[in-house]
Structure formats: C-alpha cells, structure tokens
Design a protein around this motif. Structure first.
Motif, PDB file in Angstrom:
ATOM      1  N   THR A   1       0.728  -0.945   0.144  1.00  0.00           N
ATOM      2  CA  THR A   1       0.459   0.166   0.024  1.00  0.00           C
ATOM      3  C   THR A   1       0.529   1.294  -0.184  1.00  0.00           C
ATOM      4  O   THR A   1       2.080   1.476   1.076  1.00  0.00           O
ATOM      5  N   ILE A   2       0.765   1.942  -1.254  1.00  0.00           N
ATOM      6  CA  ILE A   2       1.322   3.159  -1.507  1.00  0.00           C
ATOM      7  C   ILE A   2       1.044   4.039  -1.022  1.00  0.00           C
ATOM      8  O   ILE A   2      -0.122   4.754  -1.621  1.00  0.00           O
ATOM      9  N   LEU A   3       1.191   5.415   0.035  1.00  0.00           N
ATOM     10  CA  LEU A   3       0.715   6.677   0.018  1.00  0.00           C
ATOM     11  C   LEU A   3       1.317   7.625  -0.767  1.00  0.00           C
ATOM     12  O   LEU A   3       2.955   8.072  -0.311  1.00  0.00           O
ATOM     13  N   PHE A   4       0.708   7.835  -1.834  1.00  0.00           N
ATOM     14  CA  PHE A   4       1.666   9.364  -2.489  1.00  0.00           C
ATOM     15  C   PHE A   4       1.303  10.813  -1.927  1.00  0.00           C
ATOM     16  O   PHE A   4      -0.420  10.581  -1.889  1.00  0.00           O
ATOM     17  N   MET A   5       1.701  11.636  -1.111  1.00  0.00           N
ATOM     18  CA  MET A   5       1.667  12.806  -0.696  1.00  0.00           C
ATOM     19  C   MET A   5       1.606  14.141  -1.361  1.00  0.00           C
ATOM     20  O   MET A   5       2.542  15.157  -1.118  1.00  0.00           O
ATOM     21  N   VAL A   6       0.918  13.921  -2.324  1.00  0.00           N
ATOM     22  CA  VAL A   6       0.144  15.145  -3.468  1.00  0.00           C
ATOM     23  C   VAL A   6      -1.463  15.217  -2.884  1.00  0.00           C
ATOM     24  O   VAL A   6      -2.309  14.218  -3.083  1.00  0.00           O
ATOM     25  N   ASN A   7      -1.555  16.422  -3.680  1.00  0.00           N
ATOM     26  CA  ASN A   7      -2.883  17.669  -3.341  1.00  0.00           C
ATOM     27  C   ASN A   7      -3.239  18.025  -4.683  1.00  0.00           C
ATOM     28  O   ASN A   7      -3.788  18.518  -5.004  1.00  0.00           O
ATOM     29  N   ASP A   8      -1.770  18.486  -5.747  1.00  0.00           N
ATOM     30  CA  ASP A   8      -2.002  18.439  -7.002  1.00  0.00           C
ATOM     31  C   ASP A   8      -2.763  18.042  -7.983  1.00  0.00           C
ATOM     32  O   ASP A   8      -2.784  16.418  -8.333  1.00  0.00           O
ATOM     33  N   GLU A   9      -4.357  18.719  -8.222  1.00  0.00           N
ATOM     34  CA  GLU A   9      -5.196  18.039  -9.186  1.00  0.00           C
ATOM     35  C   GLU A   9      -4.250  17.394 -10.158  1.00  0.00           C
ATOM     36  O   GLU A   9      -5.185  16.065 -10.572  1.00  0.00           O
ATOM     37  N   GLU A  10      -3.492  17.762 -10.871  1.00  0.00           N
ATOM     38  CA  GLU A  10      -2.948  17.548 -12.183  1.00  0.00           C
ATOM     39  C   GLU A  10      -2.779  16.036 -11.705  1.00  0.00           C
ATOM     40  O   GLU A  10      -2.537  14.378 -12.802  1.00  0.00           O
ATOM     41  N   LYS A  11      -1.402  15.990 -10.982  1.00  0.00           N
ATOM     42  CA  LYS A  11      -1.165  14.517 -10.173  1.00  0.00           C
ATOM     43  C   LYS A  11      -1.646  13.669  -9.970  1.00  0.00           C
ATOM     44  O   LYS A  11      -1.952  12.417  -9.940  1.00  0.00           O
ATOM     45  N   VAL A  12      -2.538  13.678  -9.411  1.00  0.00           N
ATOM     46  CA  VAL A  12      -3.954  12.698  -9.134  1.00  0.00           C
ATOM     47  C   VAL A  12      -4.340  12.451  -9.858  1.00  0.00           C
ATOM     48  O   VAL A  12      -4.937  11.423 -10.012  1.00  0.00           O
ATOM     49  N   ILE A  13      -5.198  12.833 -11.209  1.00  0.00           N
ATOM     50  CA  ILE A  13      -5.243  12.788 -12.279  1.00  0.00           C
ATOM     51  C   ILE A  13      -4.673  11.638 -12.976  1.00  0.00           C
ATOM     52  O   ILE A  13      -5.338  10.643 -13.202  1.00  0.00           O
ATOM     53  N   LEU A  14      -3.194  11.971 -13.291  1.00  0.00           N
ATOM     54  CA  LEU A  14      -2.325  11.398 -13.480  1.00  0.00           C
ATOM     55  C   LEU A  14      -2.092   9.846 -12.633  1.00  0.00           C
ATOM     56  O   LEU A  14      -2.608   9.162 -13.611  1.00  0.00           O
ATOM     57  N   LEU A  15      -1.909  10.000 -11.953  1.00  0.00           N
ATOM     58  CA  LEU A  15      -2.598   8.714 -10.742  1.00  0.00           C
ATOM     59  C   LEU A  15      -3.296   8.251 -10.785  1.00  0.00           C
ATOM     60  O   LEU A  15      -3.491   6.712 -11.253  1.00  0.00           O
ATOM     61  N   ASN A  16      -5.338   8.387 -11.083  1.00  0.00           N
ATOM     62  CA  ASN A  16      -5.925   8.048 -11.206  1.00  0.00           C
ATOM     63  C   ASN A  16      -6.356   7.348 -12.222  1.00  0.00           C
ATOM     64  O   ASN A  16      -6.998   6.076 -12.774  1.00  0.00           O
ATOM     65  N   LYS A  17      -5.783   7.528 -13.639  1.00  0.00           N
ATOM     66  CA  LYS A  17      -5.007   7.484 -14.822  1.00  0.00           C
ATOM     67  C   LYS A  17      -5.030   6.113 -15.085  1.00  0.00           C
ATOM     68  O   LYS A  17      -4.528   4.613 -15.636  1.00  0.00           O
ATOM     69  N   THR A  18      -3.385   6.142 -13.595  1.00  0.00           N
ATOM     70  CA  THR A  18      -2.491   5.055 -14.200  1.00  0.00           C
ATOM     71  C   THR A  18      -2.806   3.624 -12.966  1.00  0.00           C
ATOM     72  O   THR A  18      -2.979   2.644 -13.766  1.00  0.00           O
ATOM     73  N   PHE A  19      -3.448   3.878 -12.284  1.00  0.00           N
ATOM     74  CA  PHE A  19      -3.968   2.901 -10.946  1.00  0.00           C
ATOM     75  C   PHE A  19      -5.072   2.944 -11.147  1.00  0.00           C
ATOM     76  O   PHE A  19      -5.930   1.811 -10.503  1.00  0.00           O
ATOM     77  N   GLY A  20      -6.134   3.779 -11.706  1.00  0.00           N
ATOM     78  CA  GLY A  20      -7.871   3.696 -11.015  1.00  0.00           C
ATOM     79  C   GLY A  20      -8.174   2.345 -11.922  1.00  0.00           C
ATOM     80  O   GLY A  20      -7.467   1.712 -13.425  1.00  0.00           O
ATOM     81  N   THR A  21      -9.714   1.534 -11.808  1.00  0.00           N
ATOM     82  CA  THR A  21      -9.352   0.314 -12.187  1.00  0.00           C
ATOM     83  C   THR A  21     -11.394   0.605 -13.382  1.00  0.00           C
ATOM     84  O   THR A  21     -11.983   1.920 -13.281  1.00  0.00           O
TER      85      THR A  21
END
Length: 95
Positions: free
Chosen positions: A75-95
């Motif tokens: 379980t990994i925590l990315f300590m970011v709240n930058d919208e751009e990074k959150v969207i990128l993480l969602n695209k990569t790891f979202g199902t």
C-alpha cells in the motif's frame, strides 16, 4: 485500488521484483509494478520508490510504503494534492 485522502493518494499495488525492466501493468483490480531490483535488503522497495518518483515526477520523500515492506503486496501513499498529479495517478492505477 486507489483512494484519495487528506494526506494524498493511496494505491494498492503488487510488486514483481527481479524483472527485465521497470514497468506498470494493470491487471483488473490491482496494478502490478515490475522492478529490476532483487528483493534483498530493501533494494526492491528503494527501486520501486525511485521508479515511481521518476514516472510521476514526484519527490521520493513524498512517496511512502504504508503496508507491505516485506511483502509483494504493498500500500503506497503519494503525498500529493496537486490536481494534475492526482488525475495522472487515477489514470494509471484506477480501474
């Protein structure tokens, strides 16, 4: 699985050490990350954090392993709240 919290974005992944190259593979519910390092003396964890840092342009200090230090499932925590990074993480790891 991916979840956004006050601290940042939490992602569940499965690591596959000793691979030919570093890469992210989405397999249904859980994302698999292949890492070239061997799972000896924390080398795979260190390589994982370095790879994720480069891949998402997030400082290494902003990426923490919450669970699974010695397990393939992490379980990994990315300590970011930058919208751009959150969207990128969602695209990569979202199902």
């Amino acid at each position: 699985m991916i979840k956004q919290t006050d601290q940042g974005v939490i992602v569940n992944i499965k690591i596959s050490p000793n691979a030919k190259k570093n890469e992210i593979i989405n397999e249904g519910e859980i994302s698999k990350i292949k890492i070239t390092a061997q799972p000896i003396d924390g080398k795979a964890n260190k390589c994982l954090i370095e790879y994720l840092s480069k891949e998402f342009k997030i400082p290494k200090t902003y990426i923490k392993i919450l669970k699974g230090e010695t397990s393939k499932e992490k379980t990994i925590l990315f300590m970011v709240n930058d919208e751009e990074k959150v969207i990128l993480l969602n695209k990569t790891f979202g199902t």
